[in-house]
Design a protein around this motif. Sequence first.
Motif, short mmCIF file in Angstrom:
data_model
loop_
_atom_site.label_atom_id
_atom_site.label_comp_id
_atom_site.label_asym_id
_atom_site.label_seq_id
_atom_site.Cartn_x
_atom_site.Cartn_y
_atom_site.Cartn_z
N HIS A 11 1.72 4.17 2.02
CA HIS A 11 0.92 3.99 3.17
C HIS A 11 0.99 5.15 4.21
O HIS A 11 1.81 6.01 3.87
CB HIS A 11 1.57 2.79 4.03
CG HIS A 11 1.50 1.51 3.35
ND1 HIS A 11 0.17 0.93 2.98
CD2 HIS A 11 2.60 0.95 2.81
CE1 HIS A 11 0.44 -0.11 2.36
NE2 HIS A 11 1.83 -0.39 2.25
N HIS A 36 -8.61 6.14 2.98
CA HIS A 36 -7.25 5.39 2.81
C HIS A 36 -7.42 4.09 3.25
O HIS A 36 -7.15 3.04 2.69
CB HIS A 36 -6.14 6.14 3.17
CG HIS A 36 -4.89 5.47 2.96
ND1 HIS A 36 -4.07 5.71 1.84
CD2 HIS A 36 -4.29 4.48 3.63
CE1 HIS A 36 -3.03 4.82 1.75
NE2 HIS A 36 -3.15 4.08 3.07
N CYS A 40 -6.82 0.19 1.67
CA CYS A 40 -5.39 -0.09 2.16
C CYS A 40 -5.44 -1.12 3.26
O CYS A 40 -5.67 -0.85 4.37
CB CYS A 40 -4.48 0.83 2.34
SG CYS A 40 -2.81 0.38 2.60
#
Lengths: 563, 194
Positions: A11, A36, A40
């Motif tokens: 993360h 990202h 995510c």
Amino acid sequence: MSEQENTPNRHLDEITLLLYVERQLDRESAQEVSLHTQTCTSCMTLLRALDRESRLLTRSMLEEDEPLPARIAEFRARVKKSMQWIWGVVFGLAALGVYALYTGYIEPAEQQLEQAGFGGTNLLSLLLFQGAFWKGWQSMFTLVEFVALASVAGFGAFLFRRYLKRASALAVMFASLGLLAAFATPASAMEFRKADSVQIKKDEVIKGDLYATGENVRLDGTVDGDVYIAGKQVVISGHVTGEVFCACQSLRIDGQVQGSVRNASNNLTITGTVGRSVTSFSETTAVDSSGKVGHSVTAFSKSLTVDGSVGGDVLAFASAETSIAGSIQGEIRVHGDSLNIGSNASIGGKASFEGNNPADVASGAKLAYPLTFKKIEHARNERGGGYYVWRVIWASAFILFGLVLLWVLPQFSKEATANVESVGASFGLGVLVGFALPIAAVLTCVTVVGLFVGISAFFLWFASLYFSQIVVGAAVGSWILGRTNETWPLVGRMAIGMLILRACMAVPFIGGWIKIAAILWGIGAISLAAYRRLQPVMAPNIPPPPTAHVGTPLPPNTTVSGV
Amino acid sequence: MSAPGKTEPTDLIVRARAGDSQAWGDLYREFAPAIFRFCRRAMPTQEDAEDATMEIFMKLREKLVQYDPGRSFTAWLYRVAANHCWDMLRRRKARHDKDTQDIDDLPLEAPEPNQLEKLIEERTSEEVRKALDKLGARARMALVMRYYSDMSYDEIADALGVRRPFVGVVLLRARHELREALGENSALAVGGTR
């Protein structure tokens, strides 16, 4: 970007997301974050939460539109601005007050005492007003007058500032000063002499004051004024109509000095005549058998010898050895190691000696009163247990008094305590009110109508002497334990602060000064609080709330498109 | 940071700089409310905010000559206000503010996203305002500068006396402090478990 971002399965960290939300990342990093967060869910959720947090913060700060306090709306900048120039006025008034106090009360009292035959007998009077620094005080008053005049001129310029440009205001101020200076009494003539060897010859007459410096200074002529000398070997065998101020290695007076002699040297020898008093800070001070001193002799010397005649008193402090074989009209007070009174000595007044050994008095000595001797007690602990008990009782009384005040006047006490933080304004105002209020009270009492007001003001001032210490104590406690707006925590802070303050006040030498400073500081803080209380609660014509652009700044660019 | 649509009071500023008392009064009346609100949020008490506001305008009177008319007056004014408030807080901090000294040493743990979202969702503006009062001086100052007066990171760095890259960290720590104040029993207070 942290390393975490480069690992697809890891993360993004919170700071990176915050910087993204805040638009503080460079284009490349921002694109990486954008990519990202598209894949995510956790980071996307955190990003959205941070964005919402930003919006919530902005909203919570902007939406409350509290009313403008009266003192802000009243354009108090003008008043606060006055708190800056008030310093000049404060010091000016203080200077005037000191001057008025001296000319109005001290000087007449001095003259009355002198006429009554008490001149020079009082140590305080000797040291302060007729002592070594007396001439310096006179010079000081010239400075004090100047400060007072400058303050008045500055105050005038301030009052008319609306009509004057800055430069012209300054010009007016300086012109006024110049005008005042023009009317001032011109300074008397002065003669300066500086050489390795300075000599005022026998037939030479100097009108005005003489300032002389040199290794050897010899005054055989006449000086019709005061003499100021700094040198190594100084001999005055001529005639000085004024006073002599001398700092040298050795001073010898063979001639006549009509005024007083103030001296700081290794040796002072008087074989001539001194019309008034002698004050000497010397290793040895001697009035020879031919020497005459019209008034008193005050000596801070290791050795004092009086073989000549002294018209007034002899006061000797810290003398290792004092020897008296001459004639003294007044009393003697000697504090030192030993005292010898020779057989030719005569003392017209009382004689007291405080020393380590009893005085040695020759049988032929003529003493009008029996000599009193007091052995110096080298007390190791002057302050017994009772002293500390009383200290504790007083501290407790103060805390109790503070408790009552904080209970009866909680808001006012808090305001006064907070004002202690404004050190400059509080202290300055304290100096003004602390000294001016009792004077004003006395003046008011003179008029019958103002008697009640005057007495009330005096009591108010007297109470403020105590209240001020409580206020400062509360502030000290708040500095240590942190500020509070609640009454009981403030009481606790006041108690701790008061204990510390009282402990500081008990310190020898500086304790008294701490007390005075605390009182002035506190009185200023109370006065400031009272002043603010007297301001109107609601200001008329409060300006309308500012436009959104001014009162509510542009919301931050926290929107993250696509999130 | 200039307010869009707002015309800078150029004429007032020019006249105030020239010593026109009337212009100075108008300038004060126009900007004092905003500056007071800024101070109210940055300073711990109402009295402090009032004092700070007046002191800022006194300082402004002397500093007005330094203002560059080519730049936003509002932004400049907030910068002066921020510097002044931070100076006051810093002086006081040395005496009795625990502030962020110990907090700076604590590691920042990332919050659990859903919990954070929930916390933000549940809290009202009023609760945030109350929580702001519980923050240390630097945290509160940083948040006020950023989210009330919309100061840039460079301006915040300048006012707080920190390096520019550290501003993000200061703001993040401030947010953590705020979350802690908002939900003392929440896991967010000490960081989550991402």
